[in-house]
Design a protein around this motif. Structure first.
Motif, PDB file in Angstrom:
ATOM      1  N   THR A 191      25.747  42.232  79.706  1.00 51.05           N
ATOM      2  CA  THR A 191      26.144  40.864  80.059  1.00 51.05           C
ATOM      3  C   THR A 191      25.409  40.453  81.327  1.00 51.05           C
ATOM      4  O   THR A 191      25.149  41.292  82.200  1.00 51.05           O
ATOM      5  CB  THR A 191      27.663  40.747  80.286  1.00 51.05           C
ATOM      6  N   ASP A 193      26.414  38.875  83.977  1.00 53.86           N
ATOM      7  CA  ASP A 193      27.139  39.123  85.229  1.00 53.86           C
ATOM      8  C   ASP A 193      27.147  40.598  85.593  1.00 53.86           C
ATOM      9  O   ASP A 193      27.210  40.951  86.778  1.00 53.86           O
ATOM     10  CB  ASP A 193      28.557  38.551  85.176  1.00 53.86           C
ATOM     11  N   SER A 194      27.048  41.492  84.594  1.00 54.06           N
ATOM     12  CA  SER A 194      26.940  42.917  84.890  1.00 54.06           C
ATOM     13  C   SER A 194      25.635  43.211  85.636  1.00 54.06           C
ATOM     14  O   SER A 194      25.613  43.949  86.628  1.00 54.06           O
ATOM     15  CB  SER A 194      26.999  43.743  83.605  1.00 54.06           C
ATOM     16  N   VAL A 196      23.813  41.162  87.480  1.00 46.72           N
ATOM     17  CA  VAL A 196      23.855  40.597  88.832  1.00 46.72           C
ATOM     18  C   VAL A 196      24.717  41.455  89.748  1.00 46.72           C
ATOM     19  O   VAL A 196      24.299  41.807  90.872  1.00 46.72           O
ATOM     20  CB  VAL A 196      24.371  39.143  88.788  1.00 46.72           C
ATOM     21  N   TRP A 197      25.927  41.803  89.309  1.00 47.40           N
ATOM     22  CA  TRP A 197      26.849  42.513  90.198  1.00 47.40           C
ATOM     23  C   TRP A 197      26.335  43.912  90.542  1.00 47.40           C
ATOM     24  O   TRP A 197      26.334  44.309  91.710  1.00 47.40           O
ATOM     25  CB  TRP A 197      28.237  42.627  89.565  1.00 47.40           C
ATOM     26  N   GLY A 273      35.434  35.617  86.485  1.00 49.63           N
ATOM     27  CA  GLY A 273      35.052  36.606  85.496  1.00 49.63           C
ATOM     28  C   GLY A 273      35.359  38.022  85.953  1.00 49.63           C
ATOM     29  O   GLY A 273      36.030  38.238  86.976  1.00 49.63           O
ATOM     30  N   ASP A 276      34.444  39.079  89.597  1.00 49.02           N
ATOM     31  CA  ASP A 276      35.024  38.278  90.673  1.00 49.02           C
ATOM     32  C   ASP A 276      36.236  38.959  91.292  1.00 49.02           C
ATOM     33  O   ASP A 276      36.601  38.666  92.432  1.00 49.02           O
ATOM     34  CB  ASP A 276      35.412  36.895  90.152  1.00 49.02           C
TER      35      ASP A 276
END
Length: 300
Positions: A191, A193-194, A196-197, A273, A276
């Motif tokens: 994903t 966001d995975s 990025v984080w 998400g 967050d």
């Protein structure tokens, strides 16, 4: 106050981490046992949660999962959910040996993959007096099918089988990236966001984090069904912290699992998400956990 700790699991693996104690508090205190999620290491914001617990008068045992970070274990970068469940129980046993721990006031906290583990641990281990499960995986098989396109699943299964045959011949486990900038590329957590984080957090806080796990870790993920134990947690108080826009440990499966939990239970919905909970929604996620542990572990 934070001290370095290490302890051995029942099968002899040394796990390493931190023991947080509240400042100015004497005697035995409530203690929270906690580890991180899929491939993450303790430096990836677990210190912030432990500090919040310490400020509320509670100790924490924070450790790296076996095969990751500062902890020992082989093969490196392999995630076996059932071994991690057993390690949680060994960490509880270790916590009981510390003079600052009140063994009648032990809680467990987990997030993402470890959010799944604490559901299983609390279902079996009655030493646990309170549990907080944050953005948890509820069903490995169903979540697996949400993260991987239906027309790709046969090929992934072929990869699992090939890896098994090669390991049988003596080859080392096949590896796969945890995240990839291209969500269509092969990775464990595909994903955006995975990506990025993990990349941003590892650069800022955990440079030792490695962007790889064994392929077998994904196979074990797909076979893991922590939500099937949730009805057995009662009468231990359960708080589930769920992100309304979670596309990794998908929201609706977590909500469905919560409906099967018995009382006492509570749900907190975060606005963002999956990741967050550690950053943008940290104040709400940590405060909710602190209040739940205070309610059920602290004496009036």
């Amino acid at each position: 106050m934070r001290n370095d700790i290490q302890f051995k699991t029942e099968d002899g693996v040394t796990l390493r981490g931190w023991h947080y104690l509240p400042e100015g508090v004497t005697g035995k205190v409530p203690t929270i046992v906690m580890a991180h999620g899929f491939s993450a290491v303790k430096e990836m914001y677990l210190d912030r949660f432990a500090e919040a617990f310490a400020a509320a008068g509670m100790a924490s045992i924070v450790y790296d999962n076996r095969n990751f970070g500062a902890s020992d274990g082989e093969p490196r970068q392999e995630i076996d959910p059932w071994r991690q469940v057993r390690d949680y129980r060994d960490a509880i046993t270790f916590a009981e040996t510390l003079e600052q721990t009140d063994p009648e006031r032990i809680g467990i906290w987990g997030s993402s993959y470890s959010g799944a583990h604490v559901l299983v641990v609390a279902a079996f281990d009655r030493r646990v007096k309170c549990v907080v499960s944050q953005v948890p995986l509820a069903s490995g098989s169903r979540n697996f099918r949400r993260l991987i396109r239906a027309d790709y699943i046969g090929g992934v299964r072929d990869m699992f089988d090939t890896d098994r045959r090669e390991r049988f011949k003596g080859a080392p486990p096949a590896m796969i990236s945890v995240v990839d900038e291209d969500p269509s590329a092969s990775s464990a957590l595909p994903t955006p966001d995975s990506w990025v984080w993990f990349t941003e957090t590892s650069k800022a806080r955990a440079p030792a984090w490695r962007n790889e796990v064994t392929l077998r870790s994904i196979e074990m993920f797909s076979e893991y069904e922590p939500g099937s134990y949730i009805h057995r947690i009662s009468p231990t108080p359960l708080l589930m912290v769920i992100a309304q826009d979670d596309v990794l440990a998908v929201t609706d499966l977590a909500l469905e699992a919560y409906e099967h939990a018995l009382e006492p239970k509570k749900i907190v919905m975060l606005r963002g998400g999956h990741f967050d909970a550690y950053v943008n929604d940290f104040e709400e996620s940590s405060t909710s956990a602190v209040e739940w542990f205070r309610q059920h572990l602290q004496r009036s």
